[in-house]
Design a protein around this motif. Structure first.
Motif, PDB file in Angstrom:
ATOM      1  N   ASP A  33       0.838  -1.195   0.000  1.00 32.55           N
ATOM      2  CA  ASP A  33       0.000   0.000   0.000  1.00 32.55           C
ATOM      3  C   ASP A  33       0.869   1.239   0.000  1.00 32.55           C
ATOM      4  O   ASP A  33       1.836   1.330   0.734  1.00 32.55           O
ATOM      5  N   SER A 323     -11.742   4.005 -12.774  1.00 32.15           N
ATOM      6  CA  SER A 323     -12.056   2.774 -12.029  1.00 32.15           C
ATOM      7  C   SER A 323     -11.060   1.668 -12.385  1.00 32.15           C
ATOM      8  O   SER A 323     -10.691   0.866 -11.526  1.00 32.15           O
ATOM      9  N   VAL A 325      -8.009   2.001 -12.916  1.00 33.51           N
ATOM     10  CA  VAL A 325      -6.792   2.259 -12.138  1.00 33.51           C
ATOM     11  C   VAL A 325      -7.021   1.974 -10.657  1.00 33.51           C
ATOM     12  O   VAL A 325      -6.237   1.270 -10.012  1.00 33.51           O
ATOM     13  N   LEU A 326      -8.119   2.499 -10.121  1.00 34.89           N
ATOM     14  CA  LEU A 326      -8.312   2.395  -8.675  1.00 34.89           C
ATOM     15  C   LEU A 326      -8.821   1.021  -8.230  1.00 34.89           C
ATOM     16  O   LEU A 326      -8.651   0.650  -7.065  1.00 34.89           O
ATOM     17  N   ASP A 327      -9.424   0.283  -9.147  1.00 34.18           N
ATOM     18  CA  ASP A 327      -9.924  -1.043  -8.767  1.00 34.18           C
ATOM     19  C   ASP A 327      -8.860  -2.122  -8.883  1.00 34.18           C
ATOM     20  O   ASP A 327      -9.091  -3.270  -8.518  1.00 34.18           O
ATOM     21  N   GLU A 332      -3.243   0.755  -8.535  1.00 38.87           N
ATOM     22  CA  GLU A 332      -3.583   1.800  -7.564  1.00 38.87           C
ATOM     23  C   GLU A 332      -2.372   2.099  -6.667  1.00 38.87           C
ATOM     24  O   GLU A 332      -2.102   3.243  -6.323  1.00 38.87           O
ATOM     25  N   SER A 335       0.009   4.490  -8.261  1.00 40.60           N
ATOM     26  CA  SER A 335      -0.505   5.762  -8.772  1.00 40.60           C
ATOM     27  C   SER A 335      -0.274   6.834  -7.711  1.00 40.60           C
ATOM     28  O   SER A 335      -0.093   6.525  -6.534  1.00 40.60           O
ATOM     29  N   SER A 337      -1.742  10.583  -6.242  1.00 41.00           N
ATOM     30  CA  SER A 337      -2.910  11.460  -6.320  1.00 41.00           C
ATOM     31  C   SER A 337      -2.875  12.462  -5.177  1.00 41.00           C
ATOM     32  O   SER A 337      -2.305  12.198  -4.121  1.00 41.00           O
ATOM     33  N   ALA A 379     -12.485  10.537  -6.897  1.00 45.71           N
ATOM     34  CA  ALA A 379     -11.146  10.433  -7.479  1.00 45.71           C
ATOM     35  C   ALA A 379     -10.797  11.682  -8.277  1.00 45.71           C
ATOM     36  O   ALA A 379      -9.626  11.942  -8.557  1.00 45.71           O
ATOM     37  N   LEU A 556      -4.611  12.675 -10.504  1.00 46.43           N
ATOM     38  CA  LEU A 556      -4.373  11.225 -10.404  1.00 46.43           C
ATOM     39  C   LEU A 556      -3.527  10.809 -11.605  1.00 46.43           C
ATOM     40  O   LEU A 556      -3.938  10.989 -12.752  1.00 46.43           O
ATOM     41  N   VAL A 558      -0.736   7.702 -13.139  1.00 44.00           N
ATOM     42  CA  VAL A 558      -0.182   6.358 -12.953  1.00 44.00           C
ATOM     43  C   VAL A 558       1.311   6.398 -13.267  1.00 44.00           C
ATOM     44  O   VAL A 558       1.742   7.076 -14.202  1.00 44.00           O
TER      45      VAL A 558
END
Lengths: 584, 331
Positions: A33, A323, A325-327, A332, A335, A337, A379, A556, A558
């Motif tokens: 994370d 979504s 990217v974030l899912d 994620e 990335s 942000s 987001a 945001l 990547v």
């Protein structure tokens, strides 16, 4: 002197301001994370000269070598520092051009204004913000090996007056000339034959530049961070062609530049990290590839193949791919942000909508939530109700005077309208998502009893039209991104009645008491002005409601699995590259 | 032949002049001032600043003078600015971009090879594959090959470049990694990189266009095969190869050449969608961005070039008629 006095008194940074917003940094720890920092942002002006000296603190885990790739759709309008006025241009300029002052960030939410070429963020000589002195550090060199002198910095400022070299920020030119029509006072070194503009004192021996202004300019330390103050050696100044042949003062220099195709930056051997409080020189090279649009660039970096493992999709994640990217936990995790200082507002033309209760009803009725969802939801941004962005120095959130739910409160709006059904005409850009946003505004206001007509206009014509004080429209959506995180970079340009016509005040609010208050606060030192701007923000919203703040944009982007150290800069509102490194 | 060519060239010049006048007038018919647009995103945009920009861009001159200066620059070049910052723009001078001061001729010479590379390769694909499929389908009318070819061409004709191109990108570049990211490299610098970077754009544009050409070629060939002269040729006992190859093919291909000439000329003016999907800065994408920013010198240059390609393609098609169809004579 105030800044120096503060330094003497405290010996630490001053002006601690806070906000609560998450930001992430690309630490290069793939599969784990990312750090999500919910701690308050701290924005300060350094008062200890040591803060302005290098080397910059090492980035944990960083190593030297490799190439970092930056993917973007278009070429830069300009790389000539005096003509650069886009955040992407500034992000690249950080690597090749140094300025008198600069914002030092590390992705943790802390932003410190420090001296870059200068030893401090500036000395307020008389203590009244009318005379500012900057002393250059010793041993800073161009890529040619020549030492940078005060004359080189002054030449950079002087050439920004040239008509042919326009496009950049114009604060310092206007302040030195004492008029927005700065060209009438000084036409630039090439046109006028005078090497430097009036009111700029240059002393090469003492390594100082002294700026004399006709009235207090307390934001000079911020304005000095604009690339207007980047040094340019007179003998290597190629005028309009300097765009392609910038002489580097930063850690990298331009080795190749093929327009619309690529830029290759390689190490500048003459850059001395001991003089630089901000930058590193981890990668051997930066390669900017121009061509892929935001969708293609994001897809490539998500796929993480070949050199794209070391790439950053600079133009951001398009709404359709958020979504995706974030899912995906892997994507994620790599990335970056953060909320930016760019805020979207529904501006109200106060010359046409003269009744305060009608403007307040608009504020109550507006469905801000649907507008944000249409842009990509959480987001894409964070709802706000203040004129100043939460990134502003001195920011303190006040209670929303129009305390409606995010979806609006049509009932309360109807009460304010008291049976009236005002007709409103909204102007919107006929491009992208704007027609959808206009429909949301139309629906939410009509639910409260307004009769709304929405009118499209081609994108390039939108701003000139809304700047016209006689325009026939009541509402328009516009954003604002301040050039630096001070209230002075938002409230005067947007709400000073004397900026009507030529400036960005397209609500046409012109209240003498507000104008006077702006003058009073502008003359205060930055640390004293900060809470005053915030108080003025609240007063304007409560007493005049010339606009409805909607949301601040969230960036945001990547990043490939092989790149670390990239973060969203609070100053730029986009990725900053000076801490970037290639993961072995 | 010479007389024909002179007439067509004169007509082409007249067409280009007419296009340039119309483009110029249309540009200035837009209610927005380009100087205001350039100023539009600035923090302050005072009347003085707009005036300054108009002066720098030459927009304060009378319209006729601006047009005359622009056209004169094409033939004799121009000098922009004064003193130390003056810039020479040698003939053929198309001016400097309003947006970033780059010479428009540089932009054209940089972006045209990108578009030309896409179009030439794609044209080979759509002509070879499309016309080939169509011809064979016609000769094997009703066979499984014919039905398959019709199905494929229908599918191709109904697909869009932005969908098909993106699909190919995702599968062959992002997921399988079999192909490199599309991009333009000069064939003179690195022919292998040129081909590998162009494969997907060629295939995408070529395949989608070949669908149309397959149907066109099939229909033309079937129509030709039912003509009396083909029956006569067969009745005379000419070999099958000679009937199809010498008589039927030449007659069937004439309308295809017309369409192909116009298509190639038209696409050379800018394959906007293909360029955008594959992230290439060709003439088409440059033209679209120029319109967005009201960058008049680039708009003029790209519109004139597009018109030039169409006009030249028409002349070439007319000349090809003579070669292909002996019934056609130039007069």
């Amino acid at each position: 002197m105030r800044l120096r006095k503060l330094a003497a008194a405290t010996g630490v940074a001053s002006l601690v301001l806070s906000m609560g917003a998450a930001c992430t940094e690309n630490t290069g720890q793939q599969g784990t994370d990312e750090e999500s920092d919910n701690s308050p942002r701290i924005h300060v002006i350094a008062t200890d000269p040591a803060d302005s000296m290098g080397p910059a603190p090492e980035v944990e885990g960083a190593r030297e070598g490799g190439t970092v790739y930056i993917l973007r759709e278009t070429d830069y309008e300009h790389l000539d520092p005096q003509r650069t006025y886009t955040v992407a241009g500034w992000a690249l300029n950080h690597l090749i051009s140094r300025t008198l002052t600069t914002f030092r960030e590390d992705g943790s939410g802390q932003m410190v204004l420090v001296g870059d070429l200068a030893t401090t963020p500036g000395e307020d000589v008389n203590g009244d913000c009318t005379t500012w002195r900057f002393t250059l550090k010793e041993g800073i060199r161009f890529e040619t090996g020549e030492e940078i002198t005060a004359s080189d910095v002054a030449h950079g400022i002087a050439r920004s007056f040239e008509q042919s070299l326009d496009g950049g920020a114009t604060y310092i030119q206007e302040w030195l000339a004492g008029t927005p029509d700065y060209n009438s006072v000084y036409a630039g070194p090439f046109t006028s034959g005078q090497p430097f503009p009036p009111n700029l004192e240059v002393d090469d021996e003492a390594r100082t530049l002294t700026f004399h202004f006709d009235r207090p300019r307390c934001d000079m330390p911020f304005a000095a961070a604009m690339t207007t103050t980047a040094p340019v050696p007179r003998e290597l100044d190629t005028g309009v062609d300097y765009d392609r042949s910038v002489v580097s003062s930063g850690p990298y220099r331009i080795a190749e530049y093929e327009r619309d195709h690529h830029i290759l930056l390689v190490r500048n051997e003459h850059w001395d990290p001991n003089t630089d409080p901000l930058r590193h020189q981890y990668p051997d090279q930066f390669y900017v590839e121009m061509g892929p649009d935001d969708t293609t660039a994001t897809e490539r970096v998500v796929a993480d193949n070949g050199n794209d493992r070391f790439a950053i999709a600079e133009d951001g994640v398009p709404q359709a791919l958020i979504s995706e990217v974030l899912d995906n936990p892997d994507v994620e995790a790599r990335s970056v942000s953060a909320d930016t200082s760019m805020v979207w507002y529904l501006r109200i033309n106060t010359r046409r909508v003269t009744d305060l209760s009608v403007r307040q009803a608009i504020a109550y009725a507006l469905d801000r939530q649907s507008i944000l969802i249409a842009q990509g939801g959480e987001a894409a941004g964070t709802l706000t109700h203040t004129i100043l962005s939460p990134q502003t120095i001195g920011y303190e959130e006040y209670e929303n005077p129009y305390d409606a739910p995010p979806t609006g409160d049509p009932e309360r709006a109807r009460e304010l309208l008291d049976g009236r059904t005002p007709e409103l005409v909204m102007l919107y850009r006929n491009a992208s998502v704007y027609p959808e946003l206009a429909s949301i505004v139309e629906e939410s206001l009509e639910e409260a009893g307004f009769q709304v007509t929405i009118t499209p206009i081609e994108q390039p014509e939108h701003n000139p039209m809304t700047r016209d004080p006689n325009n026939p429209y009541d509402l328009y959506m516009s954003s604002w991104i301040p050039d630096w995180p001070s209230g002075a970079a938002t409230i005067p340009p947007l709400l000073d009645g004397r900026n009507i016509g030529g400036g960005s005040n397209n609500t046409f609010l012109d209240v003498p008491e507000i104008n006077e208050e702006i003058d009073r606060i502008s003359a205060l030192p930055a640390e004293e002005a900060a809470p005053e701007w915030m108080a003025l923000d609240q007063r304007i919203m409560e007493e005049y409601c010339p606009m409805v703040p909607i949301y601040s944009i969230r960036a945001l982007n990547v990043v490939g699995s092989g790149v670390g150290g990239v973060f969203i800069s609070d100053f730029l509102g986009q990725p900053a590259y000076y801490n970037a490194y290639v993961i072995s | 032949m010479t007389r024909f060519l002179i007439k067509r060239v004169l007509l082409a010049v007249l067409t280009l002049v007419a296009v340039s006048v119309v483009t110029f007038l249309l540009f200035f018919a837009v209610p927005t001032n380009p100087a205001e647009v350039m100023c539009g995103n600035a923090r302050s945009c005072t009347p003085e600043r707009i005036e300054m920009l108009e002066e720098r861009l030459g927009l304060n001159e009378p319209l006729v003078e601006q047009y005359a200066d622009f056209m004169a620059g094409i033939f004799v070049g121009r000098t922009y600015g004064e003193g130390e910052l003056a810039r020479e723009c040698p003939a053929p001078c198309l001016g400097f971009s309003f947006r970033n001061d780059e010479p428009v001729m540089d932009i054209v010479t940089r972006t045209l090879p990108v578009t030309a590379s896409i179009v030439v390769g794609a044209a080979v694909v759509w002509l070879v594959v499309g016309v080939g499929l169509g011809m064979v389908s016609a000769l094997r009318r009703g066979s499984w090959f014919d039905r398959a070819a019709i199905t494929v061409s229908l599918a191709g004709a109904s697909m869009q470049i932005y969908f098909f191109g993106l699909l190919l990108l995702i599968v062959f570049v992002y997921e399988l990694g079999w192909l490199p990211n599309p991009g333009y490299t000069s064939p003179l610098e690195d022919p292998v990189a040129w081909v590998s970077g162009m494969l997907l754009p060629w295939f995408t544009l070529g395949f989608l266009n070949s669908a149309v050409y397959a149907r066109l070629a099939r229909a033309q060939m079937l129509e030709t095969l039912s003509e009396d002269f083909i029956r006569t040729a067969r009745a005379k006992g000419l070999p099958r190869r000679q009937v199809y190859g010498r008589h039927a093919l030449r007659a069937a291909v004439t309308p295809i050449v017309t369409i192909a000439g116009l298509d190639i000329g038209n696409t050379l003016g800018g394959a906007v969608i293909t360029e955008t999907v594959f992230g290439m800065h060709g003439l088409g994408r440059t033209a679209v961005q120029a319109v967005e920013f009201l960058d008049m010198p680039i708009v003029m240059a790209t519109v004139l070039l597009a018109a030039f390609f169409i006009v030249v393609a028409n002349i070439v098609v007319d000349l090809l008629y003579v070669v292909i169809d002996p019934r056609v004579r130039l007069s």
